[in-house]
Scaffold this active site. Sequence first.
Site, PDB file in Angstrom:
ATOM      1  NE  ARG A 164      13.508  29.941 -56.712  1.00 50.25           N
ATOM      2  CZ  ARG A 164      12.720  30.215 -55.678  1.00 50.25           C
ATOM      3  NH1 ARG A 164      12.358  31.469 -55.450  1.00 50.25           N
ATOM      4  NH2 ARG A 164      12.271  29.266 -54.890  1.00 50.25           N
ATOM      5  CG  ASP A 202      -1.410  18.570 -45.750  1.00 43.05           C
ATOM      6  OD1 ASP A 202      -0.936  18.993 -46.819  1.00 43.05           O
ATOM      7  OD2 ASP A 202      -1.153  17.441 -45.294  1.00 43.05           O
ATOM      8  CE  LYS A 257      -2.467  18.766 -50.799  1.00 41.98           C
ATOM      9  NZ  LYS A 257      -1.689  19.269 -49.684  1.00 41.98           N
ATOM     10  CE  LYS A 314       1.223  14.617 -42.226  1.00 41.36           C
ATOM     11  NZ  LYS A 314       1.894  14.040 -43.415  1.00 41.36           N
ATOM     12  CG  ASP A 334      -7.060  16.952 -54.552  1.00 43.51           C
ATOM     13  OD1 ASP A 334      -6.313  16.019 -54.182  1.00 43.51           O
ATOM     14  OD2 ASP A 334      -7.974  17.392 -53.849  1.00 43.51           O
ATOM     15  CG  HIS A 335      -2.088  13.445 -54.741  1.00 48.10           C
ATOM     16  ND1 HIS A 335      -1.823  14.480 -53.886  1.00 48.10           N
ATOM     17  CD2 HIS A 335      -2.151  12.334 -53.977  1.00 48.10           C
ATOM     18  CE1 HIS A 335      -1.718  14.025 -52.656  1.00 48.10           C
ATOM     19  NE2 HIS A 335      -1.920  12.725 -52.670  1.00 48.10           N
ATOM     20  CE  LYS A 367      -4.025   8.715 -53.498  1.00 43.58           C
ATOM     21  NZ  LYS A 367      -2.811   7.976 -53.880  1.00 43.58           N
ATOM     22  CG  HIS A 380      -6.133  15.574 -50.427  1.00 44.16           C
ATOM     23  ND1 HIS A 380      -5.833  16.003 -51.695  1.00 44.16           N
ATOM     24  CD2 HIS A 380      -4.947  15.536 -49.768  1.00 44.16           C
ATOM     25  CE1 HIS A 380      -4.526  16.214 -51.789  1.00 44.16           C
ATOM     26  NE2 HIS A 380      -3.985  15.946 -50.639  1.00 44.16           N
ATOM     27  CD  GLU A 412      -0.506  11.418 -44.156  1.00 44.79           C
ATOM     28  OE1 GLU A 412       0.617  11.365 -44.675  1.00 44.79           O
ATOM     29  OE2 GLU A 412      -1.135  12.470 -43.962  1.00 44.79           O
TER      30      GLU A 412
END
Length: 514
Positions: free
Chosen positions: A67, A267, A179, A362, A208-209, A213, A272, A247
């Site tokens: 953009r 999230d 996502k 988190k 979905d990363h 894995k 996941h 995390e």
Amino acid sequence: MEAQGLHIETTPREGEPIVSAGRPDPCIVVLFGATGDLAQRKLFPALFELQRSGLLPEHFGLVAFSRSAQDDDAFRAQVKEGLQRFARTQPLDEAAWEHFASRLECISGGYDDPAAFARLRERLEATEKRQGTGGNQLYYLATPASTFPTLLKGLAGAGLLPREEQPGQKPWRRLVIEKPFGRDLETARELNRNLASVLDERQIFRIDHYLGKETVQNLLVFRFANTIFEPLWNRNYVDHVEITAAETLGMEGGRGRFYDETGVIRDMVQNHLLQVLALCAMEPPTSFGAEDIRDEKNKVFRALRSVEGGEVGSHVVVGQYQGFREEQGVAKDSRTPTYVAMRMNVDNWRWKGVPFYLRAGKKLSKRVTEVSIHFKPVPISLFSTSDACQRLEPNVLRLRIQPQEGIALSFESKVPGEDVSIAGVTMDFAYAESFRKPVPEAYERLLLDCMRGNATLFARKDSVEQAWAYVTPILQALESGVGGPIHTYAPGSAGPDAAAAMLSKEGRRWTVLK
């Protein structure tokens, strides 16, 4: 005490691969959101690594739709700056970069401007002739979900997304979306309706990363290629299953506003962790084909026991780390959870009565994502004292997804000596060390699979909606206040005490985050 000298030998089997990945098709990748954080940190580094390793198609091009107005040289300079920070292999391979840069182009325009999509079509036709990509186009929407309907309308209006009429049709057009796939069941259904109005389901790759894995992919081989584990993989031998995604980071990178609107359940859990749970709990597929595997995963989602209304408080604990409300972009009265612990049940023949415990959060004390299969304790002690019995620990199989992907198995052993003393032993292997080769980043594998048309590691429409059907009543209960309080926890801790209490009531405990 940590023992030294553990030897792990890997013996690759001779012959052709059981499932050959195959070469990716020639194509142009059209990237929306090319100046965003995801593109800079993950997508361009993954594509560059594929270029450096010789895995990208020989005939390939990338057209970024931005953009903000910038020419090709300015765009390439921006990409190179990002690679110098985030590429997996450093320092940057200049020869590989020069080749990669020659394949990068940029076009600017508004997402709601039909003229911009007409210019995009003209650019793609010119790029196709120059790069020899045969008309194959992969559209990647690395943009907020709110832009998806506008982008779909623009692409379809310009004739860039013709519907695939039969499997294997060439040239192909495919769409990759990131996502979140909606915010709840109704918005997910609306998104799927929008996608289905333009494309066949075969053309849609919901990425979905986590599924890219290596440990997640290895779950299928580990379970179904080893007879010493699959016969034990059921309610007769498994006491409980624990899935953790912890995390240490908080809202770094200016993610406060996004996270305050999203929260840990949307999230992490809905996509996941439920995808990982499905791979752990699914029945053996009839083949390694994409649809056979996705069929079995969807059966797991359908077997999840629903939790609604007042039940939520006894099955779900949510928390918020101290200081979250002071983060930039976060509302001062925010009730968004940054931590969740859940007790789930898969009501089918294999898993009836086996609880699945999920936790994600988190600002915790350790960064780790893993699946722990906790086997049942021995039914009776062979030793004469109750004290010895208390020292026995059940076997645990840990599948480590990150960091340092690998597998560990713990069991009991006698300590050398005259006395019968017991010690716990853990046999551990890491993929990168044991196979003496680097583990590719998840996006490297997933981008190649998009170019191959292999949808095995991507979420299907019915699974997305089944997962939301389970999660949405929980979100509604928590957001209305009937699902229990939001507990606070100290940054750097293991989460709120209420999460530990949820397991201790059943005589179990979480794996210690240390």
